[in-house]
Structures are given as C-alpha cells and as structure tokens.
Write an enzyme that holds these catalytic residues in place. Structure first.
Site, PDB file in Angstrom:
ATOM      1  CD  GLU A   5      20.194  20.411 -80.384  1.00 44.49           C
ATOM      2  OE1 GLU A   5      21.377  20.712 -80.663  1.00 44.49           O
ATOM      3  OE2 GLU A   5      19.701  19.295 -80.654  1.00 44.49           O
ATOM      4  CG  HIS A   6      17.562  22.466 -83.220  1.00 43.45           C
ATOM      5  ND1 HIS A   6      18.047  21.169 -83.146  1.00 43.45           N
ATOM      6  CD2 HIS A   6      18.626  23.275 -83.404  1.00 43.45           C
ATOM      7  CE1 HIS A   6      19.360  21.205 -83.297  1.00 43.45           C
ATOM      8  NE2 HIS A   6      19.742  22.473 -83.443  1.00 43.45           N
TER       9      HIS A   6
ATOM     10  CG  HIS B  71      35.283  36.015 -42.386  1.00 44.18           C
ATOM     11  ND1 HIS B  71      35.808  34.777 -42.097  1.00 44.18           N
ATOM     12  CD2 HIS B  71      34.958  36.002 -43.709  1.00 44.18           C
ATOM     13  CE1 HIS B  71      35.797  34.030 -43.190  1.00 44.18           C
ATOM     14  NE2 HIS B  71      35.284  34.752 -44.187  1.00 44.18           N
TER      15      HIS B  71
ATOM     16  CG  ASP C 224      21.638  22.119 -87.584  1.00 43.63           C
ATOM     17  OD1 ASP C 224      21.655  22.459 -86.392  1.00 43.63           O
ATOM     18  OD2 ASP C 224      20.945  21.171 -88.019  1.00 43.63           O
TER      19      ASP C 224
ATOM     20  CD  GLN D 143      17.968  19.526 -87.212  1.00 45.66           C
ATOM     21  OE1 GLN D 143      18.812  19.426 -86.331  1.00 45.66           O
ATOM     22  NE2 GLN D 143      18.255  20.022 -88.410  1.00 45.66           N
TER      23      GLN D 143
ATOM     24  CG  HIS E 283      21.675  15.521 -86.560  1.00 47.48           C
ATOM     25  ND1 HIS E 283      22.963  15.985 -86.509  1.00 47.48           N
ATOM     26  CD2 HIS E 283      20.921  16.560 -87.002  1.00 47.48           C
ATOM     27  CE1 HIS E 283      22.999  17.242 -86.898  1.00 47.48           C
ATOM     28  NE2 HIS E 283      21.762  17.627 -87.203  1.00 47.48           N
TER      29      HIS E 283
END
Length: 436
Positions: free
Chosen positions: A318-319, A412, A352, A250, A253
């Site tokens: 995230e992961h 109302h 992924d 990762q 990236h």
C-alpha cells in the site's frame, strides 16, 4: 535473486474472507433491506450503544461540535484540506473531455460526468480518522458530486467533534452519526431517513470492508481495503533510526499491519531491528505496533537496488517509502504500489494526514491492478457517437452488417443493412418482405 531474510513474519497475512464476519454482515444487510430505519437503529444500539432521536446531525449540532474543537485543530484541518483540494483539482484538470472526427461525418467523443450521490465513511473506533473526511468528501466535491453523505460512528458514546468539523469543512451535505455495517448498508440501500447513494468510499474495519464487498454491484465502491501496509526500500546510506520510526508509524494502525524493510545492507537491517525494539519501549501504541511488528514485520536484504525494486513490486504494498540516495529512480523502476514516498524528507504519515495525496489506497497486492481513491473514481467516463454524413452511415452500416453476421447476430446486421438501404439504396430481401 538471492534474498536474505534477517527478520521473518511470524504469521502470514490473511487475504481470505472471514466466514463468520461474512455471515454477520449478510444478516445485517438482509435485515436493513427488509426493515429499514428500524433495523438500522437496532444495530446501532447493539454495536455502538447509540440510539439518538435522529442519526442525522442538524446544522446547530454541527456548529456546536465545531465550537468544541480547538482553534489549532480547526486551522490544521483547513490547511490539510487545502492541500487535498489543490491536488484533487490538478487531477480533475488532467481528465479531459474530447471529440474526434474519425472519418468525414463520423464523430466520436467522451464526457466525464460526476456521480450524482456519494457516501463517505469516516472510521472511528480505535482512532478517529478525521483525515478520511478530507480524502473522501472533498475529493468527491472536487469531482462535481452534487450530494455527499458522511457517516461516522460515535466513539465511546460520544460525538467525535473533530471528525464532524472535518466532514463539514470538506463539504458534506449531510452528516450522520452512524457506524459499521449498518452505516454502509443504509447508504447503499437507502432507508426512510437516509438517502440511497450511488457510490461509497472510505476505509473501515473488516465488517465495513465486507459490507462494501457484498453490496458492490448495487452501488460502486472505491476499493476493498485490508490492514494498512508499509514497505521501505533502503540502501546502505539510509538512517536506521528513521527506518524504525517510519515502520512503526504504520504498524500502530492495528495488530495485523505488515511492516517490511527491503535493504541492500545487512548492517542497516540489523540496526533498524534494534531501534524498533528500543522505540517500542516508549511508544504509547506499542501494544498494537509491537504485535504487528512481531507477527507481520520483515527485514529482507538483497544484493542491489534493482533487486530491491523488483522484490518490492512483488509485495505490491500500500505505502512504499524510498530511502536511497536517488529516490526518484523508483518512479521508473517500480510499477506495483498504492503510493510512493520519495526520500527522507517525506514519509507515509504525511500522505495519511495532510500532504494532499489521497490515503485511501489498495492493499493485499491490489496495487498490481488498481490505484487508490482519486477524483476519477467519482467520474463516469462515458462515450458518445454521431454520424451526420449519409454516405459514411451507409458504409459503416455495410461493415456493421458483415461484422454482425460473422458473429451470427442477424438483428444487429439488419440495423446496419437499413442504413445502407436508406442512404446508398442497397437492397435486402428482408426489407422487401417486411414492407409488403
């Protein structure tokens, strides 16, 4: 909780909006809003050196792209998409319409209606993320979205054939070779040649993320994604070589992708650091992965797994990979994450690329309040109500009137009064006066 940090991050992840990026994006949006296709073409030429006669690919162009992709890659795309489709269909089946009669003659219900049009952004640039086509287009189609537009940028002036193939097989109704802020803005606002969409999904660079942020409200979006993140929880039985390999999977990236190991073992932590250094010597993406590891990599040692899960929830990554003897414990112990990857036989890279769960996930601690992209994002859960019993309508009218006047909403209240008057003959001075 006693935390021992044996590798600290050199930098703190930036969670604020870059003002320079924000200003550039606003200028592009304003220009395209005013000048449509003309501005889109100018920015595509400026940023991507790309100005074809038409950004929209014709059917013959799409088939030509597919013909240039290897048979193995086509087969792999289709297998990955089968997995994504299967999981998305299971998600859709879990979402139910219902109607309940809460009292005699009073019916309340909800329907889950798909968005009419959606845009899917498939990044290019450093990596052609063709898997994003599976995650955005296919998921939208399973949800029932009738028209999906896909946008992906050219890569070094060339058409990314595999990405186009993936978008086509995922079910895109139109495919545009267009990237960046100009693509997001064109889909969000609509131009002479690009249909306006209701919703946009897909990851992208900071300019893409900022364009989605600024245009949110005019269109819906999946989420605001930052750099990819990985966090691994490991016990003393975890394999350090596997930990190092998966952390770097990762970190590659980009130069700002946090990679964090929380372990109960000093030895495992130290061996993992050594293996990372060794693996970087031969990794083709070492320049990016090494920068991320140097600046945003962390190794933290805690006393036990309960503390590890508690700390992991604070990170809200995230992961999150769980490499322990009993990985499924994390399902009960943790609440804040984008996606969990349980045990050594799975890994983040599966998610992924191909296993079937969606890879568009919350970053920057957003897992505290939202999940990732799924079928439900493309559905509008909409409620309805019907009263068929006169007595019930009148009684609810009385309740409505009292509740409304408690809030000083006289208009109302009068809607409630009228039903009580019509069905139980209640009398109100305002009705008498208005009907004179």
């Amino acid at each position: 909780m006693v935390v021992r940090q044996i590798k600290t991050a050199g930098l703190v992840a930036n969670t604020t909006t870059n003002q320079k990026v924000s200003g550039i994006v606003k200028g592009v949006i304003d220009d395209i809003r005013a000048n449509g296709d003309k501005a889109v073409r100018e920015y595509s030429e400026k940023f991507d050196k790309w100005s074809p006669p038409s950004f929209r690919l014709s059917e013959s162009q799409i088939q030509d792209c597919i013909s240039k992709v290897s048979a193995q890659t086509i087969a792999d795309i289709k297998e990955a998409q089968k997995n994504v489709r299967t999981f998305a269909e299971a998600q859709r089946a879990s979402i139910k319409d219902f109607e309940v009669e809460i009292r005699p003659g009073v019916f309340l219900g909800q329907r889950n209606n798909p968005i009419a049009t959606a845009g899917a952004y498939i990044p290019g640039g450093r990596y052609p993320l063709l898997a994003s086509a599976h995650m955005t287009i296919l998921t939208a189609k399973v949800a029932g979205v009738k028209h999906v537009i896909a946008c992906t940028p050219p890569i070094a002036g060339q058409i990314p054939n595999a990405t186009v193939a993936a978008a086509h097989f995922a079910g895109a109704d139109e495919i545009f070779l267009l990237g960046g802020t100009q693509a997001i803005t064109a889909m969000a606002l609509g131009t002479e040649s690009i249909r306006k969409v209701d919703f946009i999904a897909g990851p992208g660079n900071p300019f893409v993320a900022e364009a989605k942020r600024q245009l949110f409200g005019e269109i819906g979006i999946d989420l605001l994604a930052g750099p990819t993140e990985i966090l691994i929880v490991a016990d003393e039985y975890a394999d350090p070589f596997t930990l190092a390999t998966d952390l770097l999977s990762q970190a590659e990236h980009g130069p700002d992708s946090p990679a964090v190991l929380i372990t109960t073992s000093d030895e495992v932590g130290k061996k993992t650091i050594n293996y990372v250094d060794e693996l970087l010597k031969s990794l083709p993406t070492a320049e990016l992965a090494g920068t991320s590891w140097r600046d945003y990599g962390e190794v933290v040692v805690v006393d036990n797994l309960d503390e590890a899960y508690e700390l992991a929830d604070v990170y809200s990554s995230e992961h999150v990979q769980i490499l322990t003897r009993k990985p499924r414990e994390a399902l009960e112990k943790m609440r804040n994450y984008g996606a969990l990857f349980l045990g050594e036989k799975t890994c983040v890279s599966y998610g992924d690329k191909c296993i079937g769960t969606n890879h568009v996930l919350p970053t920057r601690k957003a897992g505290r309040y939202t999940g990732g992209l799924w079928v439900g994002k493309y559905l509008k859960t909409q409620t309805y109500q019907e009263v068929v019993d006169e007595k019930a309508s009148a009684e609810i009218g009385r309740l409505c009137a009292r509740c409304s006047r408690a809030e000083n909403f006289e208009g109302h209240a009068r809607s409630g009064d009228l039903r009580a008057h019509n069905y139980l003959q209640d009398t109100y001075s305002w009705i008498k006066e208005a009907k004179r």
